[in-house]
Design a protein around this motif. Structure first.
Motif, PDB file in Angstrom:
ATOM      1  N   GLU A  13       0.828  -1.212   0.000  1.00 13.44           N
ATOM      2  CA  GLU A  13       0.000   0.000   0.000  1.00 13.44           C
ATOM      3  C   GLU A  13       0.863   1.262   0.000  1.00 13.44           C
ATOM      4  O   GLU A  13       0.429   2.324  -0.442  1.00 13.44           O
ATOM      5  N   TYR A  16       1.792   3.656  -3.089  1.00 20.25           N
ATOM      6  CA  TYR A  16       0.902   4.726  -3.544  1.00 20.25           C
ATOM      7  C   TYR A  16       1.213   6.000  -2.772  1.00 20.25           C
ATOM      8  O   TYR A  16       1.220   6.027  -1.554  1.00 20.25           O
ATOM      9  N   PRO A  18      -0.399   9.329  -2.328  1.00 14.02           N
ATOM     10  CA  PRO A  18      -1.610  10.095  -2.643  1.00 14.02           C
ATOM     11  C   PRO A  18      -1.375  11.597  -2.593  1.00 14.02           C
ATOM     12  O   PRO A  18      -0.499  12.082  -1.882  1.00 14.02           O
ATOM     13  N   LYS A  31      -6.464  11.827  -7.131  1.00 18.71           N
ATOM     14  CA  LYS A  31      -5.902  10.791  -6.276  1.00 18.71           C
ATOM     15  C   LYS A  31      -5.980   9.424  -6.949  1.00 18.71           C
ATOM     16  O   LYS A  31      -5.027   8.645  -6.918  1.00 18.71           O
ATOM     17  N   ASP A  32      -7.154   9.118  -7.538  1.00 20.44           N
ATOM     18  CA  ASP A  32      -7.321   7.827  -8.192  1.00 20.44           C
ATOM     19  C   ASP A  32      -6.353   7.668  -9.359  1.00 20.44           C
ATOM     20  O   ASP A  32      -5.847   6.579  -9.629  1.00 20.44           O
ATOM     21  N   ASN A  34      -3.398   8.784  -9.527  1.00 18.17           N
ATOM     22  CA  ASN A  34      -2.046   8.540  -9.027  1.00 18.17           C
ATOM     23  C   ASN A  34      -1.836   7.114  -8.531  1.00 18.17           C
ATOM     24  O   ASN A  34      -0.702   6.718  -8.240  1.00 18.17           O
ATOM     25  N   ARG A  35      -2.895   6.348  -8.390  1.00 20.49           N
ATOM     26  CA  ARG A  35      -2.762   4.984  -7.870  1.00 20.49           C
ATOM     27  C   ARG A  35      -2.025   4.097  -8.883  1.00 20.49           C
ATOM     28  O   ARG A  35      -2.174   4.257 -10.092  1.00 20.49           O
ATOM     29  N   SER A  37      -1.244   1.167 -11.362  1.00 23.33           N
ATOM     30  CA  SER A  37      -2.131   0.432 -12.256  1.00 23.33           C
ATOM     31  C   SER A  37      -2.157  -1.046 -11.859  1.00 23.33           C
ATOM     32  O   SER A  37      -1.251  -1.543 -11.171  1.00 23.33           O
ATOM     33  N   LEU A  41       0.721  -3.284  -9.922  1.00 24.42           N
ATOM     34  CA  LEU A  41       0.420  -4.038  -8.703  1.00 24.42           C
ATOM     35  C   LEU A  41       0.746  -5.514  -8.864  1.00 24.42           C
ATOM     36  O   LEU A  41       1.196  -6.177  -7.916  1.00 24.42           O
ATOM     37  N   ALA A 229       6.533   3.406  -8.202  1.00 28.07           N
ATOM     38  CA  ALA A 229       6.031   2.567  -7.115  1.00 28.07           C
ATOM     39  C   ALA A 229       7.184   1.985  -6.302  1.00 28.07           C
ATOM     40  O   ALA A 229       7.152   1.984  -5.062  1.00 28.07           O
TER      41      ALA A 229
END
Length: 432
Positions: A13, A16, A18, A31-32, A34-35, A37, A41, A229
């Protein structure tokens, strides 16, 4: 080689980062976005730990190890348990490059053309792999006997045929790096003070007139977002302490440090009576900002490798007055290894703690504000002066530092027993 190995567990987690914006519908979309992909993941979901290796030996330390740590030759066989059989499968290691905005000052363009490199004694031919206004990367069929910062003269015979305005011969370039085999050489234009560099002028004009034809080199990995990441996971798992040098006019300031939630007993050295701040006295006493840190900074160019010095700290745990609680001295200031060992002995008595800190320093380039662009835009809407102040603070950073706790390695290097080292580490609970 001797390395300090630091291993920390990680939470996927934390990959990420944010945006710190109010929970409006508009900002939720940012924000979404920037998560990581699903593809990213899938590559990081099984990661459990991050390992940081820091080389901590040099020629002087090697001599000390040989002097203070004798062993029987038959004891070498005990290392076999750490060996790998030749038949063991080698797990693949993927190299993921992170593209820093200040890694290069200009875009590089992929282009192959003949080049002749001349040292004091030999001439060798090669081809360019890429070039920018400031420099180029050359590939040679044979190894070049060159050293970093050596000056070379180059000639560009094929490009000379398309240019009568510039003389592309005897252009002075400086070696900035090379691969292990010394067949790939990175060069930067070397400019004498007050003199224009013909090579830079030529490539500036060439690029300006052919941007639509030239292909820009891309430094990065195949999977978008993977490097970012991994960077976030790495940074959040760090035990080291970062610090920032700001330049205000002609003055330098050190007022900010960076740390993570990962355990670092060295951070306790800088604990302050003010619960929200830190006391940098152990690092800055004896006018060390100027005599130690800024002196290191003056020797650094933007593309120089980090430099370091070792700082020894003696902490009288029962003292509350900061000036009598701490005694710090650079290892290089002590006259001999014997004097350094005596300092450590006195700093490992009852109610006294010893810290050995390796302080690294690097010059910085321009800040990459893309990562906080949304936050800056938001703050500007309501308090533009604060947004400007934040940008000024970022642009004023001229160097960054890294403080690595090398206490264990230092005590072992100077001949202290493993039990004495563990006793000293266990005593750090006295710092709270």
């Amino acid at each position: 080689m001797v390395y300090k190995a630091q291993i920390n567990s990680i939470n996927v987690e934390d990959a990420y980062l944010p945006a710190t914006l109010p929970p409006t519908q508009e900002h939720k979309a940012v924000k979404d976005k920037n998560r990581p992909s699903p593809r990213v993941l899938s590559h990081i979901s099984k990661l459990k730990y991050v390992l940081a290796l820091t080389p901590v030996d040099d020629e002087d330390s090697k001599a000390l190890y040989q002097q203070n740590n004798s062993f029987e030759i038959n004891e070498v066989n005990e290392l076999k348990v750490f060996g790998h059989a030749k038949t063991d499968p080698i797990l693949p290691v993927e190299d993921v490059a992170f593209k820093y905005v200040n890694l290069r000052s200009q875009t590089r363009y992929i282009y192959k053309t003949a080049v002749v490199l001349s040292t004091e004694y030999v001439d060798k031919t090669g081809i360019t792999k890429d070039f920018s206004i400031n420099g180029m990367q050359i590939e040679c069929p044979e190894s070049m006997n060159v050293e970093k910062y050596e000056k070379l003269k180059i000639e560009l015979p094929d490009l000379q045929q398309i240019s009568s305005k510039f003389k592309l011969k005897n252009l002075v370039y400086e070696v900035m790096g090379f691969n292990k085999a010394k067949t790939i050489i990175n060069l930067r234009a070397f400019e004498e003070r007050g003199q224009a560099h013909v090579g830079k002028q030529f490539f500036e004009q060439l690029i300006d007139k052919n941007k639509d034809k030239l292909k820009a080199a891309f430094m990065g990995n195949v999977i978008p977002g993977l490097a970012e990441a991994l960077r976030n996971l790495y940074v959040r798992g760090q035990n080291n302490i970062g610090f920032f040098i700001h330049k205000r006019g002609i003055r330098h300031e050190l007022k900010n440090i960076g740390y993570t939630n990962a355990h670092s007993s060295a951070l306790k050295l800088f604990a302050s009576d003010n619960e929200t701040g830190f006391n940098l006295y152990p690092l800055l006493r004896n006018n060390y900002l100027n005599s130690f840190i800024i002196n290191m900074l003056r020797r650094l160019q933007r593309d120089s490798l980090p430099v370091y010095q070792d700082l020894f700290v003696r902490v009288r745990a029962q003292e509350t007055n900061v000036t009598t609680r701490f005694e710090t001295i650079l290892a290089s200031e002590m006259r001999s290894n014997s004097a350094r060992k005596i300092f450590i002995q006195k700093a490992t008595q009852n109610n006294v703690l010893f810290f050995a800190l390796r302080v690294y320093l690097s010059r910085t380039g321009r800040p990459d504000t893309d990562y906080i662009a949304q936050e800056l835009a938001y703050v500007s809407q309501y308090a533009i002066h604060k947004a400007k102040q934040l940008e000024e603070d970022l642009w004023s950073v001229t160097a960054v530092g890294d403080i690595v706790d090398i206490t264990e390695e230092t005590m072992l290097r100077y001949g202290f027993s493993y039990n004495k080292v563990q006793e000293q580490l266990n005593s750090r609970k006295l710092l709270g």
